[in-house]
Design a protein around this motif. Structure first.
Motif, mmCIF file in Angstrom:
data_model
loop_
_atom_site.group_PDB
_atom_site.id
_atom_site.type_symbol
_atom_site.label_atom_id
_atom_site.label_comp_id
_atom_site.label_asym_id
_atom_site.label_seq_id
_atom_site.Cartn_x
_atom_site.Cartn_y
_atom_site.Cartn_z
ATOM 1 N N ALA A 1 -6.316 10.179 3.803
ATOM 2 C CA ALA A 1 -7.727 9.650 3.764
ATOM 3 C C ALA A 1 -8.426 10.517 2.534
ATOM 4 O O ALA A 1 -9.073 9.472 2.203
ATOM 5 C CB ALA A 1 -8.406 10.422 4.928
ATOM 6 N N ALA A 2 -7.845 11.398 2.011
ATOM 7 C CA ALA A 2 -8.789 11.872 1.142
ATOM 8 C C ALA A 2 -8.185 11.063 -0.513
ATOM 9 O O ALA A 2 -9.038 10.670 -1.350
ATOM 10 C CB ALA A 2 -8.257 13.605 0.751
ATOM 11 N N LEU A 3 -7.050 11.084 -0.446
ATOM 12 C CA LEU A 3 -6.418 10.146 -1.598
ATOM 13 C C LEU A 3 -7.054 8.749 -1.582
ATOM 14 O O LEU A 3 -7.411 8.075 -2.607
ATOM 15 C CB LEU A 3 -5.025 10.185 -1.787
ATOM 16 N N SER A 4 -7.133 8.392 -0.479
ATOM 17 C CA SER A 4 -7.829 6.739 -0.135
ATOM 18 C C SER A 4 -9.220 6.927 -0.404
ATOM 19 O O SER A 4 -9.347 5.791 -1.142
ATOM 20 C CB SER A 4 -7.540 6.446 1.569
ATOM 21 N N GLY A 5 -9.947 7.888 -0.157
ATOM 22 C CA GLY A 5 -11.296 8.011 -0.516
ATOM 23 C C GLY A 5 -11.451 8.036 -2.038
ATOM 24 O O GLY A 5 -12.258 7.243 -2.655
ATOM 25 N N LEU A 6 -10.583 8.927 -2.762
ATOM 26 C CA LEU A 6 -10.611 9.041 -4.271
ATOM 27 C C LEU A 6 -10.379 7.386 -4.903
ATOM 28 O O LEU A 6 -10.996 6.830 -5.834
ATOM 29 C CB LEU A 6 -9.513 9.740 -4.747
ATOM 30 N N LEU A 7 -9.463 6.925 -4.428
ATOM 31 C CA LEU A 7 -8.853 5.364 -4.779
ATOM 32 C C LEU A 7 -9.955 4.698 -4.692
ATOM 33 O O LEU A 7 -10.297 3.520 -5.646
ATOM 34 C CB LEU A 7 -7.610 4.847 -4.165
ATOM 35 N N LEU A 8 -10.786 4.612 -3.428
ATOM 36 C CA LEU A 8 -11.743 3.679 -3.054
ATOM 37 C C LEU A 8 -13.008 3.936 -4.209
ATOM 38 O O LEU A 8 -13.511 3.024 -4.700
ATOM 39 C CB LEU A 8 -12.123 3.850 -1.821
ATOM 40 N N ALA A 9 -13.260 5.068 -4.434
ATOM 41 C CA ALA A 9 -14.379 5.355 -5.481
ATOM 42 C C ALA A 9 -13.974 4.944 -6.518
ATOM 43 O O ALA A 9 -14.725 4.372 -7.210
ATOM 44 C CB ALA A 9 -14.743 6.882 -5.429
ATOM 45 N N GLY B 1 -8.707 -2.278 -10.207
ATOM 46 C CA GLY B 1 -9.456 -1.934 -9.229
ATOM 47 C C GLY B 1 -9.517 -2.534 -8.113
ATOM 48 O O GLY B 1 -9.247 -1.904 -6.902
ATOM 49 N N LEU B 2 -8.567 -3.941 -8.095
ATOM 50 C CA LEU B 2 -8.236 -4.434 -6.651
ATOM 51 C C LEU B 2 -7.211 -3.756 -6.344
ATOM 52 O O LEU B 2 -7.018 -3.648 -4.896
ATOM 53 C CB LEU B 2 -8.160 -5.986 -6.868
ATOM 54 N N LEU B 3 -6.223 -3.368 -7.122
ATOM 55 C CA LEU B 3 -4.812 -2.705 -6.721
ATOM 56 C C LEU B 3 -5.305 -1.373 -5.877
ATOM 57 O O LEU B 3 -4.726 -0.980 -4.933
ATOM 58 C CB LEU B 3 -4.089 -2.546 -7.598
ATOM 59 N N ALA C 1 -5.839 1.993 -1.337
ATOM 60 C CA ALA C 1 -6.789 2.784 -0.523
ATOM 61 C C ALA C 1 -6.707 2.316 1.082
ATOM 62 O O ALA C 1 -6.586 3.193 1.882
ATOM 63 C CB ALA C 1 -8.167 2.757 -1.161
ATOM 64 N N VAL C 2 -6.666 1.222 1.374
ATOM 65 C CA VAL C 2 -6.626 0.544 2.564
ATOM 66 C C VAL C 2 -5.193 0.934 3.315
ATOM 67 O O VAL C 2 -5.190 1.366 4.194
ATOM 68 C CB VAL C 2 -7.143 -0.875 2.702
ATOM 69 N N GLY C 3 -4.286 0.755 2.248
ATOM 70 C CA GLY C 3 -2.971 0.576 2.801
ATOM 71 C C GLY C 3 -2.417 2.448 3.147
ATOM 72 O O GLY C 3 -1.752 2.598 4.182
ATOM 73 N N LEU C 4 -3.105 3.230 2.464
ATOM 74 C CA LEU C 4 -2.925 4.590 2.615
ATOM 75 C C LEU C 4 -3.341 5.176 4.291
ATOM 76 O O LEU C 4 -3.064 5.946 4.705
ATOM 77 C CB LEU C 4 -3.518 5.547 1.722
ATOM 78 N N LEU C 5 -4.172 4.104 4.666
ATOM 79 C CA LEU C 5 -4.850 4.493 5.731
ATOM 80 C C LEU C 5 -4.095 3.969 7.037
ATOM 81 O O LEU C 5 -4.260 4.138 8.428
ATOM 82 C CB LEU C 5 -6.288 4.254 6.221
ATOM 83 N N VAL C 6 -2.979 3.023 7.016
ATOM 84 C CA VAL C 6 -2.196 2.526 7.771
ATOM 85 C C VAL C 6 -0.858 3.310 7.909
ATOM 86 O O VAL C 6 -0.144 3.076 7.254
ATOM 87 C CB VAL C 6 -1.852 1.051 7.453
#
Length: 149
Positions: free
Chosen positions: A16-24, A70-72, A77-82
């Motif tokens: 979740a933390a890495l996902s947040g970083l990637l999303l930011a 950016g799209l990747l 970021a979404v994929g890491l949450l699955v």
């Protein structure tokens, strides 16, 4: 009530933390694309002005590469949450961060070249070593978990 922190919870929190970083970072690609432009190597950038010939790798403009990355990052970021996709996505994120090393090295080379400024030197000198912990972080989520014996 007693709560025991499990390795699974640690992995979920880390993802979740890495996902947040990637999303930011993905959002910053679209808010401030000039921040990422110097990290795209010239050899990958199509030049439609005609001032230089395009090589076989120059399939997108610098702006298009920034938007695509950016799209990747947003997709990752979404994929890491699955959870079922997490290990595969994390491996792809580690590969993506590793591929970005070439761009960071190119930006650092330019920053220390004749046209580089002190601000560019500072920025790219700091950005390059940040890739190592990011690669390690993503890789830690991609590795299969060892079962206790």
């Amino acid at each position: 009530m007693h709560f025991r922190w499990s390795p699974r919870a640690t992995t979920t929190l880390s993802a979740a933390a890495l996902s947040g970083l990637l999303l930011a970072s993905a959002a910053k690609h679209f808010r401030d694309p000039d921040f990422f432009g110097p990290v795209v190597p010239d050899i990958l950038c199509r030049d439609d002005s005609g001032s230089r010939p395009n090589g076989p790798l120059a399939v997108l403009s610098r702006e298009e590469w920034v938007a695509l990355s950016g799209l990747l990052e947003a997709g990752a970021a979404v994929g890491l949450l699955v959870p079922p996709a997490r290990r595969t996505v994390a491996g792809c994120v580690a590969a993506m961060f590793t591929a970005f090393l070439a761009g960071h090295l190119d930006a650092l080379r330019k920053a220390y070249g004749p046209g580089g400024t002190p601000a560019q030197r500072r920025l790219h000198t700091l950005r390059l070593p940040l890739q190592a912990p990011l690669i390690g972080w993503a890789w830690s989520l991609a590795r299969p978990k060892r079962r206790p014996r």
